[in-house]
Design an enzyme around this catalytic site. Structure first.
Site, PDB file in Angstrom:
ATOM      1  N   GLU A 172     -11.739  20.493   6.267  1.00  0.00           N
ATOM      2  CA  GLU A 172     -11.195  19.516   5.416  1.00  0.00           C
ATOM      3  C   GLU A 172     -12.052  18.666   4.413  1.00  0.00           C
ATOM      4  OE1 GLU A 172      -8.990  16.936   7.919  1.00  0.00           O
ATOM      5  OE2 GLU A 172      -7.420  18.245   8.626  1.00  0.00           O
ATOM      6  N   GLU A 377      -5.628  23.625  12.731  1.00  0.00           N
ATOM      7  CA  GLU A 377      -5.451  22.408  13.375  1.00  0.00           C
ATOM      8  C   GLU A 377      -3.874  22.197  13.240  1.00  0.00           C
ATOM      9  OE1 GLU A 377      -7.409  19.131  12.723  1.00  0.00           O
ATOM     10  OE2 GLU A 377      -9.217  19.967  12.745  1.00  0.00           O
TER      11      GLU A 377
HETATM   12  C1  GBH Z   1      -7.887  16.201  11.064  1.00  0.00           C
HETATM   13  O1  GBH Z   1      -7.667  15.344  10.157  1.00  0.00           O
HETATM   14  C2  GBH Z   1      -9.328  16.229  11.854  1.00  0.00           C
HETATM   15  O2  GBH Z   1      -9.887  17.566  11.397  1.00  0.00           O
HETATM   16  C3  GBH Z   1      -9.458  16.114  13.063  1.00  0.00           C
HETATM   17  O3  GBH Z   1     -10.931  16.085  13.357  1.00  0.00           O
HETATM   18  C4  GBH Z   1      -8.640  15.122  13.460  1.00  0.00           C
HETATM   19  O4  GBH Z   1      -8.762  14.509  14.900  1.00  0.00           O
HETATM   20  C5  GBH Z   1      -7.223  15.210  13.589  1.00  0.00           C
HETATM   21  O5  GBH Z   1      -6.917  15.787  12.330  1.00  0.00           O
HETATM   22  C6  GBH Z   1      -6.346  14.068  13.893  1.00  0.00           C
HETATM   23  O6  GBH Z   1      -6.556  13.027  12.961  1.00  0.00           O
HETATM   24  O7  GBH Z   1      -4.836   9.244   4.936  1.00  0.00           O
HETATM   25  O8  GBH Z   1      -4.726   8.034   6.967  1.00  0.00           O
HETATM   26  O9  GBH Z   1      -2.978   7.792   5.184  1.00  0.00           O
HETATM   27  C7  GBH Z   1      -6.495  15.014   9.785  1.00  0.00           C
HETATM   28  C8  GBH Z   1      -6.526  14.070   8.655  1.00  0.00           C
HETATM   29  C9  GBH Z   1      -4.341  13.375   8.335  1.00  0.00           C
HETATM   30  C10 GBH Z   1      -5.766  13.076   6.719  1.00  0.00           C
HETATM   31  C11 GBH Z   1      -3.407  12.686   7.652  1.00  0.00           C
HETATM   32  C12 GBH Z   1      -5.016  12.213   6.012  1.00  0.00           C
HETATM   33  C13 GBH Z   1      -2.865  11.029   5.888  1.00  0.00           C
HETATM   34  C14 GBH Z   1      -2.939   9.660   6.466  1.00  0.00           C
HETATM   35  N1  GBH Z   1      -5.592  13.636   7.946  1.00  0.00           N
HETATM   36  N2  GBH Z   1      -3.782  11.951   6.683  1.00  0.00           N
HETATM   37  S1  GBH Z   1      -3.907   8.491   5.638  1.00  0.00           S
END
Ligand code: GBH
EC number: 3.2.1.21
Length: 472
Positions: A172, A377
């Site tokens: 990511e 994921e």
């Molecule tokens: C993943 O990121 C990661 O790779 C992992 O390490 C993590 O534990 C997992 O997901 C769960 O979070 O920008 O806060 O307003 C996910 C990342 C999810 C980034 C949703 C942006 C939008 C909400 N993202 N997100 S926010």
């Protein structure tokens, strides 16, 4: 019943790789052992107010000391693959120089332990734990970090390249750049638009240099190379939405797939960011370096956002952190986008549950890029509790997973080439800025005793893997 179901139910091909995923900083602990240097998350988590309750990854799930038990746990669930990440600062404490033998030894034990149990190792080189020493020299805003990443990738190819089945360069990069250098809610906590875009490019460059370094050092013949992206999926709310979605797609998605898979930054992305930069940090030859053949595209998916163009009146809505993405993360033309609260239902993150968007995303990506997709994921946080009898009845997580496995199955029915699914996450762990307050695991971790307990969802998943069909 079960034969009958198989006949009529949602079955997956025998080559489909069912597994689960974790990341080094989120589970390992042992943060200053065996020569591991500090990472940007060790620093960021100590910054007052950065992480809920000031939680750090110092101990996390103590996976570093419980490796053998955790490997047995994976085997008991029948996992066919395990996606883990390597902590760069365990290999090079300050991000440069020779590989630290003790750091390498840990990942050797992990990979050997997986292979001994018939589990395919999927290794990610970078899941956000940059050596702090490199951040001190500019981190991802500095070109040199990408060059250092190439050296690190070479070390890992030499160390594990005879055994790892699938290599992923970055996890990511959108999050590293936009949450780390834009919104500042992830390490290193910078809020700077130009830094965000410089980070985008240097992450892309790191990916390209990493793939080339791996190819030069890996010896396993049937190896596959990939990167993992988290496609930004937006739903629109009015007739300005198409333009809002285009801007999101340019900055959030094609800023990575463009150079990695097509060898160019899209023209509309350059136009959308022209007020901030002329992208002169992209040097001649960079795009060729970034544009390397890949075997698989890794896709992380959780939820969607709701957008429209801001009409400039009143305060711009940015629904931070509530399934609507962070308005503060986006530079350039995306600063004129409003992020509205999504419709429920929601997970414990406040993220909306939208499996239909997942299905469409997979069909779209597959036809657009013609690469096999691996779900690297997908999963959900819910506030599970263990009952009196010790059992964790996480019906909501089973429901989420069932809906998303069904979406994958449907996407495959519509022609998408999807080769596997790594559930996030094997166990409850350090959820970044939320510390230990959010539980994504199919296995519960008791943070006092560090005891692991497979939740109902783990048993459900084990059944899915055994039957190669979604349980009724
Ligand atoms: C993943 O990121 C990661 O790779 C992992 O390490 C993590 O534990 C997992 O997901 C769960 O979070 O920008 O806060 O307003 C996910 C990342 C999810 C980034 C949703 C942006 C939008 C909400 N993202 N997100 S926010």
């Amino acid at each position: 019943m079960s034969d009958d179901y198989r006949q009529h139910g949602l079955t997956f091909p025998s080559s489909f790789l069912f597994g689960s995923a974790t990341a080094s900083y989120q589970i390992e602990g042992a943060a200053s052992e065996d020569g591991r240097g500090p990472s940007i998350w060790d620093t960021f988590s100590r910054k007052p107010g950065a992480v809920l309750h000031g939680h750090t990854g110092d101990v996390a799930c103590d996976h570093y000391h419980r490796l053998d038990d955790d490997l047995d746990l994976m085997q008991s669930l029948g996992l066919e693959a395990y996606r883990f990440s390597i902590a760069w600062p365990r290999i090079q404490a300050d991000g440069t120089g020779p590989a630290n033998p003790k750091g390498v030894a840990f990942y050797n034990r992990l990979v050997d332990g997986l292979l001994a149990r018939g589990i395919k190792p999927i290794a990610t080189l970078y899941h956000w734990d940059l050596p702090q020493a490199l951040e001190d020299q500019g981190g991802w805003t500095a070109r040199d970090t990408a060059l250092r990443f190439g050296d690190y990738a070479h070390h890992m190819g030499e160390a594990l390249g005879d055994r790892v089945a699938v290599w992923t360069t970055l996890n990511e990069p959108w999050c590293s750049a936009y949450l780390g250098y834009g919104a500042g809610v992830h390490a290193p906590g910078v809020t700077d638009r130009l830094a965000t875009l410089r980070a985008v490019h240097h992450l892309n460059l790191a990916h390209g240099l990493g793939i080339q370094a791996l190819r030069a050092s890996v010896t396993r013949p049937d190896v596959q190379y990939s990167a993992t992206l988290n496609p930004q999926v937006a739903r629109g709310v009015d007739d300005t939405a198409d333009e809002a979605i285009r801007r999101i797609d340019a900055l959030g998605n094609r800023a990575f797939t463009g150079p990695m898979l097509r060898g160019e930054y899209p023209a509309d992305l350059l136009a959308d960011t022209a007020a901030i930069t002329d992208w002169s940090f992209v040097l001649p030859g960079d795009l060729e370096q970034i544009h390397q053949p890949l075997d698989v595209l890794g896709v992380n998916y959780y939820s969607t956002m709701r957008v429209r163009l801001w009409d400039g009146v009143g305060e711009r809505q940015s629904a931070d952190g509530h399934g609507a993405s962070r308005g503060t993360a986006w530079p350039g033309a995306a600063e004129e986008i409003e992020f509205l609260p999504t419709d429920g239902p929601y997970t414990d993150m406040g993220w909306n549950i939208d499996p239909a968007a997942f299905e469409d995303l997979l069909v779209g990506l597959s036809s657009e890029y013609g690469l096999p997709l691996m779900i690297t994921e997908n999963g959900a946080a819910f506030p599970d509790e263990a009952d009196e009898d010790g059992r964790v009845r996480d019906a909501d997580r089973i429901d989420y997973l069932r809906q998303h496995f069904t979406a994958v199955h449907r996407a495959m029915g519509r022609g998408a080439d999807i080769v596997g699914y790594q559930v996030w996450s094997l166990m409850d762990n350090y959820e970044w800025a939320y510390g230990y307050t959010k539980r994504f695991g199919i296995v519960r971790v008791n943070y006092e005793t560090l005891e692991r307990t497979p939740k109902d969802s783990a048993h459900w998943y084990a059944q899915l893997i055994r039957e190669r069909a979604i349980p009724a």
